[in-house]
Design an enzyme around this catalytic site. Structure first.
Site, short mmCIF file in Angstrom:
data_model
loop_
_atom_site.label_atom_id
_atom_site.label_comp_id
_atom_site.label_asym_id
_atom_site.label_seq_id
_atom_site.Cartn_x
_atom_site.Cartn_y
_atom_site.Cartn_z
N HIS A 26 -10.43 7.63 33.65
CA HIS A 26 -11.36 7.54 32.52
C HIS A 26 -11.74 8.92 31.99
CE1 HIS A 26 -14.77 7.91 35.46
NE2 HIS A 26 -15.29 8.56 34.45
N ASP A 28 -8.62 3.63 38.60
CA ASP A 28 -9.18 4.72 37.79
C ASP A 28 -8.78 6.05 38.41
OD1 ASP A 28 -10.64 6.24 36.05
OD2 ASP A 28 -12.59 5.73 36.92
N SER A 66 -17.39 12.50 37.58
CA SER A 66 -16.16 11.71 37.61
C SER A 66 -14.97 12.60 37.92
CB SER A 66 -15.95 11.08 36.25
OG SER A 66 -16.98 10.18 35.99
#
Ligand SMILES: *[C@@H]1O[C@H](CO)[C@@H](O)[C@H](O)[C@H]1NC(C)=O
Length: 248
Positions: free
Chosen positions: A69, A112, A196
């Protein structure tokens, strides 16, 4: 944050009956400078000319792992960073190719995980070194795990942390995480740090997961989700032309 993350928030909130936001976790303390020389600060260049950041980690001289992402128009990988204001000894290398997991599902944030190929090779030093990937998944939860990153370290802050932060996490076998190819840790507010794309590092100093997202199930503590690094991750990076999950 990506524009589509808002969508993710809504959809996952509906699915899980809780709030979700992608991999921004809080708390922890400043890491000893350059004690995690595999950490990559990933500068993302967006379509509208803006800049955002994710984290990543160095696998070889020219491959970086991050979250899928974190996809952007283009990227620069910053290696050897501790304090983002201190450009001394930092290697800035642009990203040439991106290989998101071929079964990445951006609405559900499944798989992801993404590999980036750098446009030139990193020079290894005391402050720039790769990390090995975990080579087992025997079903047991790895112990003594930690995450690190330059993500916001305060819920009230709009800005990233200037210094690399780290925090210990304990993996749990929460039923909400089963069957999703993720590791999870549960925390009270304030537990966790990172952004992230950073690595979940455990017992033997190897990378077991990638910081992916956080959700808040109704009535329960926050749950932090880390994409499990696939078992064939080693083949993917070190093997000869790989036709496995990343289609490199
Ligand atoms: C993502 O997963 C959901 C739920 O399993 C599914 O309905 C959807 O089609 C998937 N999307 C893609 C692009 O595979």
């Amino acid at each position: 944050m990506f524009f589509h993350c808002e969508l993710v928030v809504l959809i996952l909130a509906l699915t899980l009956n809780g709030q979700v936001h992608t991999g921004q976790i809080y708390g922890g303390h400043e890491a000893k400078a350059h004690s995690r020389p595999y950490m990559v600060l990933l500068e993302q260049h967006t379509e509208d000319g803006g800049k955002k950041h994710c984290d990543g980690f160095l696998l070889t001289e020219d491959f970086v792992m991050t979250a899928a992402h974190c996809q952007a128009k283009s990227y620069t990988a910053l290696l050897g960073v501790h304090n983002v204001r201190d450009s001394n000894g930092i290697q800035r290398i642009s990203v040439k190719d991106t290989f998101p997991h071929k079964d990445y599902n951006e609405t559900e944030l499944i798989n992801d995980i993404m590999i980036l190929k750098l446009s030139s090779k990193a020079h290894f030093s005391n402050t720039v070194r790769p990390i090995a990937l975990a080579d087992r998944d025997d079903g047991s939860l790895p112990k003594l795990c930690s995450v690190s990153g330059w993500g916001r370290n305060d819920r009230n802050s709009k800005y990233m942390s200037l210094k690399l932060m780290e925090v210990s996490v304990t993996l749990t076998d929460n039923e909400l995480c089963r069957g999703k190819k993720i590791y999870c840790s549960e925390g009270e507010a304030g537990l966790g740090v990172g952004d992230s794309g950073g690595p979940l590092v455990c017992e033997d100093g190897k990378a077991y997961g990638v910081v992916s997202y956080t959700f808040n199930p109704a009535g329960g503590p926050s749950i932090y989700a880390y994409t499990k690094i696939p078992e064939d991750g080693n083949q993917l990076v070190y093997g000869t032309p790989c036709v496995c999950i990343f289609n490199i």
